[in-house]
Design a protein around this motif. Structure first.
Motif, PDB file in Angstrom:
ATOM      1  N   ILE A  94       0.882  -1.322  -0.093  1.00  0.00           N
ATOM      2  CA  ILE A  94       0.029  -0.021  -0.029  1.00  0.00           C
ATOM      3  C   ILE A  94       0.726   1.215  -0.070  1.00  0.00           C
ATOM      4  N   GLY A  95       0.903   1.913  -1.064  1.00  0.00           N
ATOM      5  CA  GLY A  95       1.729   3.185  -1.273  1.00  0.00           C
ATOM      6  C   GLY A  95       0.817   4.476  -0.722  1.00  0.00           C
ATOM      7  N   LEU A  96       1.125   4.905   0.299  1.00  0.00           N
ATOM      8  CA  LEU A  96       0.450   6.276   0.882  1.00  0.00           C
ATOM      9  C   LEU A  96       1.168   7.393   0.291  1.00  0.00           C
ATOM     10  N   VAL A  97       0.492   8.283  -0.307  1.00  0.00           N
ATOM     11  CA  VAL A  97       1.190   9.522  -1.028  1.00  0.00           C
ATOM     12  C   VAL A  97       0.424  10.797  -0.345  1.00  0.00           C
ATOM     13  N   MET A  98       1.200  11.729   0.139  1.00  0.00           N
ATOM     14  CA  MET A  98       0.786  13.039   1.038  1.00  0.00           C
ATOM     15  C   MET A  98       1.335  13.945  -0.052  1.00  0.00           C
ATOM     16  N   ASP A  99       0.501  15.013  -0.421  1.00  0.00           N
ATOM     17  CA  ASP A  99       0.513  16.056  -1.249  1.00  0.00           C
ATOM     18  C   ASP A  99      -0.368  17.267  -0.841  1.00  0.00           C
ATOM     19  N   ARG A 100       0.128  18.442  -0.861  1.00  0.00           N
ATOM     20  CA  ARG A 100      -0.626  19.808  -0.701  1.00  0.00           C
ATOM     21  C   ARG A 100      -0.895  20.346  -2.042  1.00  0.00           C
ATOM     22  N   THR A 101      -2.213  20.795  -2.285  1.00  0.00           N
ATOM     23  CA  THR A 101      -2.400  21.449  -3.423  1.00  0.00           C
ATOM     24  C   THR A 101      -3.066  22.823  -3.090  1.00  0.00           C
ATOM     25  N   ASP A 102      -2.581  24.123  -3.982  1.00  0.00           N
ATOM     26  CA  ASP A 102      -3.320  25.260  -3.706  1.00  0.00           C
ATOM     27  C   ASP A 102      -4.570  25.098  -4.492  1.00  0.00           C
ATOM     28  N   LEU A 103      -5.552  25.481  -3.912  1.00  0.00           N
ATOM     29  CA  LEU A 103      -7.046  25.770  -4.596  1.00  0.00           C
ATOM     30  C   LEU A 103      -7.613  26.870  -4.813  1.00  0.00           C
ATOM     31  N   ALA A 104      -6.928  27.728  -4.019  1.00  0.00           N
ATOM     32  CA  ALA A 104      -7.501  29.308  -4.382  1.00  0.00           C
ATOM     33  C   ALA A 104      -6.590  29.945  -4.002  1.00  0.00           C
ATOM     34  N   PRO A 105      -6.693  31.385  -4.128  1.00  0.00           N
ATOM     35  CA  PRO A 105      -5.651  32.463  -3.602  1.00  0.00           C
ATOM     36  C   PRO A 105      -5.209  32.234  -2.055  1.00  0.00           C
ATOM     37  N   VAL A 111      -4.004  16.232   1.111  1.00  0.00           N
ATOM     38  CA  VAL A 111      -4.495  15.043   0.924  1.00  0.00           C
ATOM     39  C   VAL A 111      -3.528  14.045   1.291  1.00  0.00           C
ATOM     40  N   VAL A 112      -4.146  12.689   1.764  1.00  0.00           N
ATOM     41  CA  VAL A 112      -3.358  11.402   1.861  1.00  0.00           C
ATOM     42  C   VAL A 112      -4.340  10.683   0.889  1.00  0.00           C
ATOM     43  N   GLY A 113      -3.465  10.177   0.056  1.00  0.00           N
ATOM     44  CA  GLY A 113      -4.074   9.032  -0.894  1.00  0.00           C
ATOM     45  C   GLY A 113      -3.386   7.765  -1.282  1.00  0.00           C
ATOM     46  N   VAL A 114      -3.861   6.868  -1.818  1.00  0.00           N
ATOM     47  CA  VAL A 114      -3.225   5.554  -2.068  1.00  0.00           C
ATOM     48  C   VAL A 114      -2.972   5.635  -3.475  1.00  0.00           C
ATOM     49  N   ALA A 115      -1.617   4.994  -3.819  1.00  0.00           N
ATOM     50  CA  ALA A 115      -1.337   5.134  -5.263  1.00  0.00           C
ATOM     51  C   ALA A 115      -1.618   3.960  -5.964  1.00  0.00           C
ATOM     52  N   TYR A 116      -2.275   4.285  -7.134  1.00  0.00           N
ATOM     53  CA  TYR A 116      -2.885   3.127  -7.813  1.00  0.00           C
ATOM     54  C   TYR A 116      -2.691   3.324  -9.362  1.00  0.00           C
ATOM     55  N   GLY A 117      -1.703   2.530 -10.074  1.00  0.00           N
ATOM     56  CA  GLY A 117      -1.057   2.578 -11.362  1.00  0.00           C
ATOM     57  C   GLY A 117      -0.564   3.992 -11.568  1.00  0.00           C
ATOM     58  N   ARG A 119      -2.068   6.983 -10.632  1.00  0.00           N
ATOM     59  CA  ARG A 119      -3.034   7.623 -10.052  1.00  0.00           C
ATOM     60  C   ARG A 119      -2.801   7.724  -8.784  1.00  0.00           C
ATOM     61  N   VAL A 120      -3.337   8.752  -7.885  1.00  0.00           N
ATOM     62  CA  VAL A 120      -3.591   8.675  -6.316  1.00  0.00           C
ATOM     63  C   VAL A 120      -5.199   8.784  -6.099  1.00  0.00           C
ATOM     64  N   LEU A 121      -5.571   7.737  -5.336  1.00  0.00           N
ATOM     65  CA  LEU A 121      -6.901   7.940  -4.880  1.00  0.00           C
ATOM     66  C   LEU A 121      -7.079   8.529  -3.604  1.00  0.00           C
ATOM     67  N   PRO A 122      -7.708   9.611  -3.408  1.00  0.00           N
ATOM     68  CA  PRO A 122      -7.665  10.325  -2.165  1.00  0.00           C
ATOM     69  C   PRO A 122      -8.432   9.378  -1.153  1.00  0.00           C
ATOM     70  N   LEU A 123      -7.867   9.385   0.096  1.00  0.00           N
ATOM     71  CA  LEU A 123      -8.432   8.504   1.209  1.00  0.00           C
ATOM     72  C   LEU A 123      -8.788   9.773   2.273  1.00  0.00           C
ATOM     73  N   ILE A 124      -8.343  10.758   2.509  1.00  0.00           N
ATOM     74  CA  ILE A 124      -8.634  11.880   3.395  1.00  0.00           C
ATOM     75  C   ILE A 124      -7.728  13.109   2.993  1.00  0.00           C
ATOM     76  N   TRP A 125      -8.523  14.119   3.395  1.00  0.00           N
ATOM     77  CA  TRP A 125      -7.858  15.535   3.061  1.00  0.00           C
ATOM     78  C   TRP A 125      -8.513  16.440   4.400  1.00  0.00           C
ATOM     79  N   LYS A 126      -7.571  17.486   4.104  1.00  0.00           N
ATOM     80  CA  LYS A 126      -8.103  18.839   5.080  1.00  0.00           C
ATOM     81  C   LYS A 126      -7.773  20.106   4.302  1.00  0.00           C
ATOM     82  N   VAL A 127      -8.911  20.964   4.066  1.00  0.00           N
ATOM     83  CA  VAL A 127      -8.618  22.194   3.673  1.00  0.00           C
ATOM     84  C   VAL A 127      -8.095  23.261   4.799  1.00  0.00           C
TER      85      VAL A 127
END
Length: 206
Positions: A94-105, A111-117, A119-127
């Motif tokens: 199980i490959g857990l991937v954490m990343d942060r993405t800017d949504l707005a100014p 986000v924490v997701g699981v790597a699949y192929g 792509r990363v399938l989101p599991l949990i996130w926080k704004v």
């Protein structure tokens, strides 16, 4: 065109996975999933045409906006889905991937997701407010995912330089996880001899 059969199948699947929502919210979630699976993009105007509902396009767009404003809680809706996904995970690791993405100014999403192929399938996130995150916030999300991972599974955590905190690495080590994290080339490390060197001077090969 929308698919009523797909919507009904998703209603059954979400209930079987343990999603605990009032019937109106469960219906909205199933309709949104059905639309996302059929739509070429995720713009509301396009998704509206894929909903298993009759009506004018502007009315369907407003229906989507209302349902998204009242999105279900992670604990009641998405935690059961994350648990279902990890319980039946097909791979050895199980490959857990954490990343942060800017949504707005002024905000971003962690986000924490699981790597699949590829792509990363989101599991949990926080704004969050715009800006980098610290180890406490990062570990908080991992603590909610860790109990959902089946015992005995190999887990590897992946993150860029934002997630290189020693506390986070210690969390991975304490749970028996492997980890791959980005490090800055000017980071200094102490060799066994006591000498300090920057990573860029170690001439490490792939």
């Amino acid at each position: 065109m929308y698919s009523v059969a797909r919507y009904r199948e998703l209603m059954r699947s979400l209930s079987a996975a343990g999603v605990q929502l009032p019937l109106p919210q469960l219906r909205n979630l199933a309709m949104l999933c059905a639309a996302l699976g059929k739509s070429p993009d995720c713009r509301l105007g396009t998704l509206a045409l894929m909903l298993p509902l009759e009506g004018r396009r502007d009315s369907l767009i407003e229906h989507l906006r209302r349902s998204l404003r009242r999105s279900p809680s992670w604990e009641r809706a998405y935690r059961p889905l994350a648990a279902h996904l990890l319980r039946d995970w097909p791979g050895v690791e199980i490959g857990l991937v954490m990343d942060r993405t800017d949504l707005a100014p002024r905000c971003s999403i962690l986000v924490v997701g699981v790597a699949y192929g590829k792509r990363v399938l989101p599991l949990i996130w926080k704004v969050l407010d715009m800006g980098g995150t610290g180890a406490d916030c990062q570990i908080e999300l991992l603590r909610q995912i860790e109990p959902l991972i089946p015992p005995g599974r190999r887990v590897t955590f992946y993150g860029d330089t934002e997630f290189r905190a020693v506390a986070l690495q210690s969390y991975c080590r304490d749970h028996g996880w492997h980890w791959h994290l980005g490090l800055k080339c000017d980071l200094r490390v102490r060799m066994e001899s006591g000498q300090e060197k920057a990573l860029i001077d170690l001439a490490v090969r792939p």
